[in-house]
Design a protein around this motif. Structure first.
Motif, PDB file in Angstrom:
ATOM      1  N   UNK A 104       0.866  -1.160   0.051  1.00  0.00           N
ATOM      2  CA  UNK A 104       0.145   0.114   0.092  1.00  0.00           C
ATOM      3  C   UNK A 104       0.818   1.006   0.169  1.00  0.00           C
ATOM      4  N   UNK A 105       0.686   2.185  -1.153  1.00  0.00           N
ATOM      5  CA  UNK A 105       1.703   3.005  -1.296  1.00  0.00           C
ATOM      6  C   UNK A 105       0.992   4.531  -1.205  1.00  0.00           C
ATOM      7  N   UNK A 106       1.982   5.378  -0.455  1.00  0.00           N
ATOM      8  CA  UNK A 106       1.376   6.875  -0.506  1.00  0.00           C
ATOM      9  C   UNK A 106       2.215   7.443  -1.892  1.00  0.00           C
ATOM     10  N   UNK A 107       1.603   8.879  -2.129  1.00  0.00           N
ATOM     11  CA  UNK A 107       2.365   9.250  -3.282  1.00  0.00           C
ATOM     12  C   UNK A 107       4.036   9.551  -3.261  1.00  0.00           C
ATOM     13  N   UNK A 108       4.777   9.457  -4.038  1.00  0.00           N
ATOM     14  CA  UNK A 108       6.173   9.759  -4.073  1.00  0.00           C
ATOM     15  C   UNK A 108       6.443  10.851  -5.044  1.00  0.00           C
ATOM     16  N   UNK A 109       7.400  11.672  -4.654  1.00  0.00           N
ATOM     17  CA  UNK A 109       7.836  12.854  -5.509  1.00  0.00           C
ATOM     18  C   UNK A 109       8.397  12.501  -6.765  1.00  0.00           C
TER      19      UNK A 109
END
Length: 334
Positions: A65-70
């Protein structure tokens, strides 16, 4: 107990992840979490954007489960999202777009579709990128294979059968891109013939965009190549309230990564006002993937109920709540 690799991400990522895990914990699903770093946080802590330990965790647990990455625009490092898709061969990007109550959307009803995007080929392979010495000409290679086309179209038709959907629209530009898009369309026709119970139609990508804006209710499942799918899925998100309500699943044979598809929003990071819905809806997809359809339906119902009640909504949804107060309101309806 199922262990999930959790990537908290950059910008607002940690905030929306904390909110999402709060809701999942309230559901008492027997999930455990293994934290892993990626993105700018990983660069600062480990000196690399995508540490081997993170890849090993995902490979072991099979679910992330992944949050946003820049990802910087126009320069800097290559997208970590693309790197993850390539490393684990996450060939299917699945993006639902559905109307929700009390959102600032173009359509209050009638939109309920899924974009199935080929995730590993096309221009996103990142090969052959070259700029001439004089800076006047740039070249990029696009590659489409029969194998890649066959498996993404088959995924779309299998998804239609699994979810009870009746139609798959194959989106292409074979009238102009006769090699790459032509191969995709030819392969799609061969696969469609094996699913006589599912209606199939073909549509050129530019017409698709117009039709989505004018009559989105005509679409059920859209399947297309990488770049077209990237653009179309964001367009669909815009129809139903924006990327704050847009989850995404990246599916491979062995590994699946679920995410919020919006950016890291550094301008509001740390303010506690980020909308966690996209990541929560990604968790809905994750629960379905884990064979927990009833729990997925419970979570989705709680999100909709909170939106209907306008309970602690974040400012982007017209409320005065915070990221965590919104999550707690959702958790109270589980």
């Amino acid at each position: 107990m199922t262990t999930i690799t959790v990537i908290r991400g950059d910008g607002i990522g940690p905030e929306i992840m904390d909110a999402t895990l709060h809701v999942l914990d309230a559901m008492q699903l027997g999930l455990s979490y293994e934290d892993a770093d990626a993105g700018m946080v990983a660069l600062e802590k480990h000196g690399e954007l995508l540490p081997e330990a993170t890849l090993a965790s995902i490979a072991k647990n099979k679910i992330a489960l992944k949050s946003p990455l820049t990802t910087p625009v126009g320069g800097g490092f290559t997208s970590i999202n693309v790197a993850l898709r390539k490393h684990f061969d996450l060939y299917a990007n699945v993006r639902p777009a559905t109307c929700f109550p009390n959102t600032k959307s173009r359509f209050s009803s009638g939109v309920d579709l899924i974009t199935v995007r080929e995730n590993t080929q096309g221009v996103y392979i990142g090969e052959g990128q070259e700029v001439t010495a004089d800076g006047e000409t740039a070249v990029l290679t696009s590659r489409v294979t029969r194998h890649g086309s066959e498996r993404i179209v088959r995924y779309a038709f299998d998804l239609a059968r699994k979810t009870g959907r009746k139609k798959v629209t194959v989106v292409h530009k074979a009238n102009i891109m006769k090699s790459t898009s032509g191969l995709f369309l030819k392969t799609a026709r061969e696969v469609a013939a094996q699913y006589p119970d599912i209606q199939c139609n073909e549509m050129i990508v530019d017409n698709t965009c117009m039709q989505l804006v004018m009559k989105p209710e005509q679409f059920d499942i859209i399947v297309t190549t990488n770049l077209f799918g990237d653009i179309i899925s964001d367009l669909c998100a815009g129809l139903v309230g924006g990327l704050g309500l847009a989850p995404g699943a990246n599916i491979g044979t062995d590994v699946a990564i679920f995410e919020a598809v919006h950016g890291s929003a550094p301008d509001i990071a740390g303010k506690g006002v980020a909308n966690p819905c996209a990541l929560l809806l990604g968790a809905v997809q994750m629960l379905d993937h884990l064979g927990m359809p009833e729990q997925a339906a419970r979570l989705r119902k709680a999100i909709i109920g909170t939106l209907e009640a306008k309970d602690s909504l974040t400012p982007d949804l017209g409320g005065e709540g915070s990221t965590m107060s919104f999550a707690k309101a959702i958790a109270s309806r589980i």
